[in-house]
Design an enzyme around this catalytic site. Sequence first.
Site, PDB file in Angstrom:
ATOM      1  CB  THR A  36      -0.971   0.028   1.187  1.00 12.74           C
ATOM      2  OG1 THR A  36      -0.250   0.129   2.421  1.00 12.74           O
ATOM      3  CG2 THR A  36      -1.846  -1.221   1.203  1.00 12.74           C
ATOM      4  CB  CYS A  69      -4.348  -2.061  -2.252  1.00  3.18           C
ATOM      5  SG  CYS A  69      -3.094  -0.796  -2.564  1.00  3.18           S
ATOM      6  CG  LEU A 129      -5.096   6.354  -2.267  1.00  2.00           C
ATOM      7  CD1 LEU A 129      -5.772   6.448  -3.628  1.00  2.00           C
ATOM      8  CD2 LEU A 129      -6.025   6.903  -1.182  1.00  2.00           C
ATOM      9  CG  HIS A 130      -3.022   2.421   3.735  1.00  2.00           C
ATOM     10  ND1 HIS A 130      -1.701   2.063   3.731  1.00  2.00           N
ATOM     11  CD2 HIS A 130      -3.091   3.608   4.387  1.00  2.00           C
ATOM     12  CE1 HIS A 130      -0.988   2.986   4.358  1.00  2.00           C
ATOM     13  NE2 HIS A 130      -1.811   3.936   4.767  1.00  2.00           N
ATOM     14  CG  ASP A 131      -8.526   0.691   3.657  1.00  2.00           C
ATOM     15  OD1 ASP A 131      -7.777  -0.216   4.062  1.00  2.00           O
ATOM     16  OD2 ASP A 131      -9.035   1.538   4.413  1.00  2.00           O
TER      17      ASP A 131
END
Length: 311
Positions: free
Chosen positions: A194, A244, A240-242
């Site tokens: 991420t 992914c 942008l972690h989520d």
Amino acid sequence: MARRIIIDTDPGQDDAVAILLALASPEIELLGLTAVAGNVPLHLTSRNARMVCELAGRTDIPVFAGCDAPLERKLVTAEHVHGKSGLDGPDLPEPTMALQDRHAVDFIIDTLRAEPAGTVTLCPLGPLTNIASAFRRAPDIIDRVQEIVLMGGAYFEVGNYTPAAEFNIYVDPEAAAEVFASGIPLVVMPLDVTHKALVTGPRNEAIRALGTPVGKAVAEMTDFFERFDLEKYGSAGAPLHDPCVTAYLLKPEIFSGRHINVEIETVSELTLGMTVADWWGVSGRAPNATFIGDLDSDAFFTLLTERLAKL
């Protein structure tokens, strides 16, 4: 056929983008959003989930409030990252759509029992409390889950909340340990991947230039979100972690990783919540998760921008 999913979430700016990407993609059928306490308390995460649905014009998506605290610990939140509301940045109106009157855990259980086995994917974007609670209450549903694709943990990047632990896993390590031991096929988006999904200035301006309420809101979310990461990491933008998780459902070919053993530390004071990832296969323990390590960031942001333009 569209991939049928439940997103379990604690919005969070990056959660919001992940939800918007799902809503913009015909390859995904979002059966419902289940809110959990995490980035901010439950009354805010359930509010924020509805705000995102209304931003996308998708008031048909049912939103359920779930667990307001971890299985065995006091809740830890992250207002220092996401702001007091959890969704600071854009000026979004208060939601008018109502929460569903069922508990999120009941919705997860009922849906997995009602749908054909192996046809529903769970996509947790926050602490795993709702998922583990559902498995505890209804162990018969475990074999009915197609796959779990989640954001959490780290290996080379180690921790973002403690020196050893990523936030989502740290908040409820007991829940994470139960989910990772469930035997369900797991795909994990750790910080290692991420942190390569960075919203640089040009990428954020491309989203803002969509000229839509969604494009403007997402750009403003990132404007707010990145201040923390720029100060902490000195990176070129906010990770942008989520999103992914959603992008993996749409284009798994732009990601790469390994099928390895991952265990969750639940005892040590120093490493509580650590995802002990056997990347090099030295433990002899059986693999239980596909741990993603890399992605094509240009392809990721092309996909994200193209899809957000559809909302």
